[in-house]
Each structure stands twice: as structure tokens, then as C-alpha cells.
Motif scaffolding. Sequence first.
Motif, short mmCIF file in Angstrom:
data_model
loop_
_atom_site.label_atom_id
_atom_site.label_comp_id
_atom_site.label_asym_id
_atom_site.label_seq_id
_atom_site.Cartn_x
_atom_site.Cartn_y
_atom_site.Cartn_z
N GLU A 241 -14.43 53.98 16.42
CA GLU A 241 -15.49 54.46 17.30
C GLU A 241 -15.73 55.96 17.10
OE1 GLU A 241 -14.52 53.39 21.29
OE2 GLU A 241 -14.12 51.30 20.78
N LEU A 242 -14.69 56.67 16.61
CA LEU A 242 -14.81 58.10 16.35
C LEU A 242 -14.99 58.41 14.87
CD1 LEU A 242 -12.10 59.77 18.63
CD2 LEU A 242 -14.52 59.43 19.11
N PHE A 243 -14.27 57.69 14.02
CA PHE A 243 -14.16 58.09 12.62
C PHE A 243 -14.91 57.16 11.66
CE2 PHE A 243 -10.29 59.52 14.81
CZ PHE A 243 -10.45 60.89 14.66
N GLY A 244 -15.58 56.16 12.18
CA GLY A 244 -16.38 55.31 11.31
C GLY A 244 -15.55 54.40 10.44
N THR A 245 -16.07 54.08 9.26
CA THR A 245 -15.46 53.06 8.40
C THR A 245 -14.11 53.48 7.82
OG1 THR A 245 -16.75 53.95 6.53
CG2 THR A 245 -17.72 52.12 7.76
N ARG A 246 -13.79 54.79 7.87
CA ARG A 246 -12.53 55.24 7.27
C ARG A 246 -11.30 54.67 7.97
NH1 ARG A 246 -12.67 61.52 7.50
NH2 ARG A 246 -13.58 61.03 9.54
N THR A 247 -11.44 54.25 9.22
CA THR A 247 -10.28 53.80 9.97
C THR A 247 -10.36 52.32 10.34
OG1 THR A 247 -11.35 54.56 12.01
CG2 THR A 247 -9.82 56.07 10.95
N VAL A 248 -11.27 51.59 9.74
CA VAL A 248 -11.43 50.17 10.09
C VAL A 248 -10.16 49.39 9.80
CG1 VAL A 248 -12.66 48.05 9.52
CG2 VAL A 248 -13.94 50.14 9.90
N GLU A 249 -9.55 49.62 8.64
CA GLU A 249 -8.33 48.85 8.30
C GLU A 249 -7.19 49.17 9.26
OE1 GLU A 249 -7.93 46.35 6.10
OE2 GLU A 249 -10.11 46.53 5.98
N THR A 250 -7.11 50.41 9.70
CA THR A 250 -6.08 50.77 10.68
C THR A 250 -6.33 50.04 11.99
OG1 THR A 250 -5.84 52.95 9.66
CG2 THR A 250 -4.99 52.68 11.89
N ASP A 251 -7.57 50.02 12.44
CA ASP A 251 -7.91 49.31 13.68
C ASP A 251 -7.62 47.82 13.55
OD1 ASP A 251 -8.67 51.57 15.01
OD2 ASP A 251 -10.82 51.32 14.66
N LYS A 252 -7.94 47.26 12.39
CA LYS A 252 -7.68 45.83 12.18
C LYS A 252 -6.20 45.51 12.33
CE LYS A 252 -11.57 44.66 9.11
NZ LYS A 252 -11.95 44.24 7.73
N LEU A 253 -5.34 46.35 11.74
CA LEU A 253 -3.91 46.11 11.84
C LEU A 253 -3.44 46.14 13.29
CD1 LEU A 253 -1.07 45.78 10.61
CD2 LEU A 253 -0.95 48.28 10.46
N LEU A 254 -3.85 47.17 14.03
CA LEU A 254 -3.40 47.29 15.42
C LEU A 254 -3.93 46.16 16.28
CD1 LEU A 254 -1.49 49.53 16.42
CD2 LEU A 254 -2.64 50.15 14.31
N ARG A 255 -5.16 45.71 16.02
CA ARG A 255 -5.69 44.57 16.77
C ARG A 255 -4.88 43.30 16.46
NH1 ARG A 255 -11.07 45.42 18.80
NH2 ARG A 255 -11.26 47.69 19.07
N ARG A 256 -4.58 43.11 15.18
CA ARG A 256 -3.85 41.90 14.81
C ARG A 256 -2.44 41.88 15.40
NH1 ARG A 256 -6.84 42.32 9.61
NH2 ARG A 256 -8.15 40.45 9.48
#
Length: 821
Positions: A99-114
Motif C-alpha cells: 500500500e506504501l511501496f507498490g509492486t516492490r513489496t508484493v512478494e513480501t506481503d504474499k509471504l506474510l499473508r500466507r
Amino acid sequence: MALIFRTLVWLTTASLVLATIGVLIVYYLASRSLPEYDNTVPVSGLTADVEILRDNSGVPHIFSTSDRDAFFALGYAHAQDRLWQMTLMRRTAQGRLSELFGTRTVETDKLLRRLDIYPRAVQSVAAQDARTLDALESYAAGVNARISEINRDSLGRGAPEFFVFNAPLAPWQPADSLALVKLMALQLSSHLREEVLRARTSLLLPDENRLADILPDIPGAGVAALPEYAQLVPGTSGETQFAQGGPDPLFWPVAPRGLAGASNAWAADETRSATGSTLMANDPHLQFTAPATWYLARLQLSSGGVIGATIPGIPAVMAGRSDAIAWGLTSSYLDDQDLFIEELNPDNREQYRTPDGFKNFVTRRSIIEIKDSEPVTLTLRWTDNGPVLPGTQFDLATITPPDHVTALSWTALSPRDTSMSAAIALMYATSLEDALAVSKAFVAPSQNLTVIDGDSIAMKLVGAMPRRDAGHQSQGRLPSLGWRSENRWQGVFPDDSNPVFLNPTGGIVGNTNNKTVDRPFPLHVSFDWGDSQRVMRWQGLMQGREVHTRDSFIEAQLDTVSVTARALLPLIGADLWFTGEAAPDGTPERLRQRALDLLANWNGEMNEHMPEPLLYSAWLRALQERLIRDDLGPLASEFTRVEPLFIERVYRDVDGASAWCNVIRSAIDETCTDIARLALDDALVWISENWGTSLESLRWGDAHQATHDHPVLGEVPILRYFTNIRQSTSGGDHTLMRGRGAGEGPNPFLNVHGAAYRGVYDFADPDSSVFILSTGQSGHFLSRHYDDLGTLWRRGEYIPMSLDVDLARAASVGATRLVRE
């Protein structure tokens, strides 16, 4: 011509004026968020007025009439100095960085959600005891009081970073603090990556002796040989894949191999203390950042004063002392993670195989909002063993057969995690026995808890120990088949199974992340440990004198002698020293002779002002690269740091390990002496290209700079010069004053991981105890407390760790009074 000149002068002047105005505006806006320490602030939520007295190092000393108000004030102080850091950690745990950093952190968000970190934290709130719930709620109220003050008085949004990354700041919740504990557990974890690496390496090296060389067990009683991974998991083959995922995504919370948890802690009882009372030293090791992860604070509770290292966002002193006890933490390396290969139902891919047949995945949709991009919808899947991870993460695709997926079991995913209750209870403990009793509530991350009181010392492994079946196929060292009942976890062991060392006859306990017990599986604790080298130096220093003092413990904490260098250099250079004919200046042979002459007279001290540590480190790095590259191919890039036990096995030819010296694709048979000579030449070429050929003028500290970089602004041009803190440092990968190298990049010796906090506690005179941070208290780069403690830290100095009120008031930088509205 004159007109053109006047126009240029006018344009230049106007540009300079506009630039100056711009800088002044930026400075004004940024400086608005600097906290005013000498202030009276009306807030709601207090039962009585509170004073936050900051000493001249910026350490808050909190005085209140109730414990609720003390935790409220701690939350307020954390938010004053580290609001951006707290927000960033919360967003990481929530999987909301994009939500702040755009596509650069999508994979990090995916891991934490999983991993479901944040929902599990929300569930764990109800599992806390009443005192902890009270502390969590009061702390959250204090954080929110500061946020309200920022909004009410337009205080620069609370931190300069909020101007760059603008987003609504949600109120702090008790679950946020619990989520940060789970995030720390993830950052300290290592066994997931070790299992994947061992599996990939075993596919390349079917000879179990060669696997034991490159991934050695810590010396001691042997461990039964493992079956080949290809036999365990049908569908894999000896031809491993090398699809590399590239560097970790931005804010990736799982540390690279070799950069997970580490630390030192040791204690002496009254028989080994010169003062007749107990002593303790502790320095937890984490990846360096600016500001540091830790934050120093003192609270006055109903049980007495408590002072030490906190983590902004968490209402507890994690390492420190009270009037009654002192406690410290080191990573235990407990094997608390297992990967499971789950077979999909060929007729219904929404099901996976269990011991009782196929079963539906537990699924849930989760939407990731992405700045300047369309949102991404994830389908989260769980098996009985844990969350399913995609093959794109952790190189799981390289070890997962077709029509299978990989799931993770991990103690930190417990929805009834009471670790926070244990941390709060430690601050109230009135004796060592009391501290050990309340430590039963720790779940994750597992740590070695070292505790002293005025009479006793102890070290105990705290945290939930997974109960594995004695017939487990891989004993938890490799990913195993999830549908085999003998591979599945059978709950956790009772707390009395955790190793504990209480008042040993030798009078000293300690841990450097070394192997602590040699128990048979499944009570073994771990097969993979964090240290086999530092502990040897520690043993020598502890047993080198009959009694110890606070100063001798400080000396050990700051020790920079590498026993690894002392042991390995005679091995690898045995046939190189004092051999060959004299060579003329300017030739590679002459450069090699100069390097060997320097190393021959070196005592192994990794001093920042000396050239020998750089020569040694570059030589060992080049040597390992030459030994493994032809055998492991691209997988060699996973072994970015020198493995001392591997080098020793090769040069002692343990179980034929000298076979690594022969280059497979070469027509001749190379000897280990040949490889050592070639590696030294490689190292000298690298040093010459990067640091020059004047070997005697080299400085280890130039290469081994501590990199306290700002995680967001540290890469921004111009700003990085204000936000990043770089310091020339001594020490190395295997010294007690540990400074772990980056292992990769243009300068693999940058110091990226070490003791961001040091504390030494003396119960003969508790107020003579000392502590230090590697940066400063403030997270605001315009504050003088952003890096002021870092200068002392680099020089090996400390500040008083005193509960004396008068000492705190002396030369204080201000007193903040929180008054009831």
C-alpha cells in the motif's frame, strides 16, 4: 553579451534562492516531527500524571503511580522516537507494505499473508493473562495518545518518512504488539532455509561423506546417517534445478542464510566473581539498521525498577535487569520449523493426501492493495501441517515434485502464543526461580534465557519444542512426506524437557549459539547450530582466570581474536610459508610472499587498523569458492560465507574430504596446496583491484564497515548521507565481538549483523551495570540522538545502566509530563 550575462546571473541567483527556500521548507517540515522532551502534554487514558525523564543519552526513565500508566508512557515514548519504525514493522507483519511501496513489496506481503502472522496474533490476544492484557491495552493507548497529539498539533506527521510515504496511520492495537513478536520469530528463523539447502545439496552430492563436508554436524557424538533425499520424496531426481529467484524482495523478513539469530550471553556465580556476587553479559545479534532494532528504557513498576533493551511496538524489557534479577537472550537454534511435501489429489487439486485419505485444503481469499497498481487476490491454503508456500519462494520449486505442494509447520503459528505474557512476567520476577517458572509461557521465538539474581545463575532453553516421532524419516533435517503419520508433529514437549543449566559446579554458564546438548533425537534440540568457533575463544577467556569482574566480562564481549584464523591458516598454508625463491617486486609471486609474511606474524586479532584480517578473509573466501564451485555449480552461490568446519575437514582429509581440492573438469590432479596457492592469488588480485597493492597499508576496518542503513531512505540520493550510519569496525564472522560479513556484493566483508545492544550486569553493585546501542535512541535523522550512542558503541564504550533517579536527572535533556485531560 552583457544582457546574456545578467540573465544568467539572475537565473543562477533565482535558482539558488529557490533551492535554499526548498531546503528550508523541507527542513521545517521534517523538524516539526522532532519530539519536544521538555514539555507538558495533556492526554486521555491516564489514571494519574506521569513523568518521562530523558537522561543525556536520550534514555527515558518513566515514573508513575501505577503499572498501567507506566506502560502507557512507554508506548508514548516509543511513538515519540520510533513511530515510523513501529509502523513499518506493523505493516510488514500485516502484509500491507505494498500500500506504501507498490509492486516492490508484493512478494513480501504474499509471504506474510500466507503465514497468517497477523490473524494468529489477533487470536493470541485472548490467550494472554490479565496483567499482560492490561499492559498491552495501556501501551496501545500511549501510542495512540502520541498519534493524537501529532494530528492535533500538526507535528510533521510524526516522522519525516510519512511525508514521503503518505498513508493513514491506524490506531495501535494490542494485537499489533503480538504480531511484532511473531515477526521477530520469523526474522530469527533459519531451519526452513536449511532444510531446502540440505535437500538441494543432497541431490547434487549423493555421497554422504561429501554432504557431511559442506554441511557438517557440529563435532560431538555422531548423528545417524540420513537417507538420500531422492529416496524420501518420490519424483525428485539427482539432477537438481537451478532456477534462482534472484535477491530477496524489499523488506523480506526471513534473514539470508547465516544472518538469522545469533548472540552471546554468559554469567558467573559468586564463586567465580571477584566481588562475591553474580555477573552477567549479554549482546543479542541482529541485522544492523538505522535506527537499531533495540530501544533503551527504564520503567518504575509496582515490583520495582526495570531497565534494559525494549523493541519499539512491544511493551516489555526484552533484555535487562530489575532490582531482583538480570536476564539476557541468545538464539537457541531449536529446530522449530519443518517442511512437508503434500501430495495433491489427481482427481481434485483442491485436496491433499493425509494418513486417512484425501482432505480439502482450508482456504481463504486475501486481497493485497498495491500503490499505483491493481490489487492482487491470493488464495491462502492450509493443510494439517501448516500454510502452503509457493514454489517461487525459498527455491521450493527445486525440491518439490510435480503434483505436490510444500507446507510449513512452525511453532510461531500457534493461535495461543503466550510469549508476551512470559516477557511481561519476567519484569516482575523476584528471584531466579520465579523467572524460570514464568518462562514456561514462552512459545516462539525460542531462545536461551540466561538469568541471574544475587545468589544464583542459570541458562534455560525457552520456547515450544516440537514433539517428533522417533521414526521420523528425516528427523526434521529434510522436507518430509506430509501424509506419513510418523513425520507429522505430535504436539510439543512439556516444558521440563527443555534443557536447563542451574548453578553449575564450575560457576559459569554461557552460550554463543553453540551446540548446548547432545541428546538423542527427538529430544536433540537441533542438528544445526549457529556457532562452532566463538565458543572455543569464550571457553579460553572464561577459564583463563579464576574470578571475573564486570571489566573482564566487557573485555570478553569486545574480544576480536579469531580462533578460526589461528586454526585454519597453519592448515591451508602449511606448504606455502617460507618456500620458493625470492621474486622481484611487482610480480604476483612477490605479492604472495609479502602476504604470507604478514600472515605468518599475525596473532589472529581482527583489528580494524590491521591489514592481516582482510588478507585472511579474502583468502578463505576465494579458497572456499575454488573448492566448491566445480562440484556444486550454481548452488555454490548459496554458500556465501566461509564454513570453517568444511575447510578443516578438507585440509585434514577427514573421510576423504581432500577430494574437494581436485577440479573435476581439469585434466590434472590438483592438490590442496595447489588450490590454496591459486586462492591466495585470487584474493590478492581482488584486493589489488579494490584496495590497492600496498598490502602493509590495508585496513580491515575500511572493508569491514558496520552498515546501519535506513531501510527506506538509505538508497535515496543525498538523503542516504544523512540517514545511513557507517562505522569502521573490528571483529569478524567468528570472533566474540561478532561482525558478520554481507557475504555477497561488491564488498562481501561489510559488517551487516552483530551486537546492536550490549549489556553487562553486576549484582555486587547493580547501578554500576552498563549498556549501549549501536546507533541512538531516536529514529529521526535530524535528532542528535539518532547516532550519538553509535560513536561510543564503535569504541567499545558503554553508558550507565542505573536505576538511580538523581543520576538520571543529572544533565538530562528534558522531562515530559503527561497529565490527565
